[in-house]
Design an enzyme around this catalytic site. Structure first.
Site, mmCIF file in Angstrom:
data_model
loop_
_atom_site.group_PDB
_atom_site.id
_atom_site.type_symbol
_atom_site.label_atom_id
_atom_site.label_comp_id
_atom_site.label_asym_id
_atom_site.label_seq_id
_atom_site.Cartn_x
_atom_site.Cartn_y
_atom_site.Cartn_z
ATOM 1 N N SER A 100 66.674 -48.426 115.563
ATOM 2 C CA SER A 100 66.855 -48.883 114.192
ATOM 3 C C SER A 100 67.777 -50.124 114.144
ATOM 4 O O SER A 100 67.410 -51.143 114.690
ATOM 5 C CB SER A 100 67.376 -47.699 113.363
ATOM 6 O OG SER A 100 67.327 -47.975 112.009
ATOM 7 N N ASP A 150 57.026 -44.658 108.636
ATOM 8 C CA ASP A 150 58.464 -44.962 108.606
ATOM 9 C C ASP A 150 58.790 -45.715 107.312
ATOM 10 O O ASP A 150 58.346 -46.847 107.120
ATOM 11 C CB ASP A 150 58.804 -45.816 109.836
ATOM 12 C CG ASP A 150 60.299 -46.014 110.030
ATOM 13 O OD1 ASP A 150 61.030 -45.978 109.021
ATOM 14 O OD2 ASP A 150 60.728 -46.213 111.167
ATOM 15 N N HIS A 181 60.992 -42.244 110.280
ATOM 16 C CA HIS A 181 62.020 -43.066 110.927
ATOM 17 C C HIS A 181 62.695 -42.363 112.113
ATOM 18 O O HIS A 181 63.378 -42.996 112.900
ATOM 19 C CB HIS A 181 63.071 -43.465 109.883
ATOM 20 C CG HIS A 181 63.964 -44.577 110.346
ATOM 21 N ND1 HIS A 181 63.481 -45.790 110.781
ATOM 22 C CD2 HIS A 181 65.321 -44.644 110.469
ATOM 23 C CE1 HIS A 181 64.504 -46.573 111.129
ATOM 24 N NE2 HIS A 181 65.623 -45.893 110.962
HETATM 25 C C1 MLT Z 1 68.824 -52.336 109.477
HETATM 26 O O1 MLT Z 1 69.596 -52.452 108.543
HETATM 27 O O2 MLT Z 1 69.024 -52.793 110.603
HETATM 28 C C2 MLT Z 1 67.579 -51.565 109.195
HETATM 29 O O3 MLT Z 1 67.364 -51.462 107.833
HETATM 30 C C3 MLT Z 1 67.573 -50.235 109.809
HETATM 31 C C4 MLT Z 1 68.796 -49.445 109.479
HETATM 32 O O4 MLT Z 1 68.928 -48.943 108.378
HETATM 33 O O5 MLT Z 1 69.637 -49.340 110.352
#
Ligand code: MLT
Length: 198
Positions: A100, A150, A181
């Site tokens: 992520s 996701d 996710h």
């Molecule tokens: C980010 O902010 O990098 C993406 O939205 C994924 C997350 O929530 O970490």
């Protein structure tokens, strides 16, 4: 940057980059599943968003602060240079494992620097930046693990990321699950099989 380093028995180093709200302990079990012989460098994101660790700032969910992203990417790249000297691991044998937000900073490394990563396993990533020319990444391999459902990292992002990396000559394998996710065992096992062939 706060981190843990564990010396292994091979010349490969797994660079572990956690998701939003995680820390440097989170992905250690994943490293154990992927390669028990590699060195491990697991880093804690230095941005604090309401108590949650991240690798760069964002304006909203999925809306990145580009200036901060660029600065933090530079900082992480420099950190890898410094730590390879300090700990004596091979700077040219770094395999990122990011989930992520951690996958997004690893992706950003590939968007901004060549010779930054040898390969990367990006679990549930997004496109870090659009509208820029990527450096040539001939010889770099990337595995993308994505979920068809996701809601945070939409399927189209994984497709676009694959295309953009391929335009920079990255060899990309995109692996789908029909999940959301969360990180699944299925995709980690697929990543491991991919990694072992490198
Ligand atoms: C980010 O902010 O990098 C993406 O939205 C994924 C997350 O929530 O970490």
């Amino acid at each position: 940057m706060k981190h843990v380093f564990k010396e292994g028995q091979s010349n490969r180093t797994l660079l572990l980059l956690h998701g939003t709200g995680g820390n440097e302990e989170d992905l250690l079990p994943l490293a154990d599943m992927i390669d028990q012989d590699a060195n491990i460098l697991s880093v804690r994101g230095s941005v604090n968003e309401n108590g949650m660790n991240r690798f760069f700032k964002r304006h909203a969910e999925g809306v990145f602060d580009e200036e901060d992203l660029i600065e933090r990417t530079k900082e992480l790249n420099q950190f890898l240079d410094d730590k390879s000297n300090e700990y004596g691991f091979d700077r040219n044998e770094i395999y990122a494992v990011g989930y992520s937000n951690g996958a997004n900073i690893a992706g950003s490394m590939l968007f901004h620097y060549n010779d930054s990563l040898k390969a990367a396993m990006l679990f549930h990533p997004m496109v870090p930046r659009r509208g820029i020319q990527l450096p040539d990444q001939q010889g770099v391999n990337v595995f993308i693990g994505a979920g068809e459902n996701d809601p945070i990292c939409p399927a189209q992002e994984a497709q676009d990321l694959k295309s953009l990396l391929e335009s920079a000559n990255v060899d990309v394998e995109l692996f789908w699950t029909n999940m959301g996710h969360q990180l699944t065992r299925e995709e980690v096992e697929a990543a491991k099989a991919w990694y072992q062939k490198l």
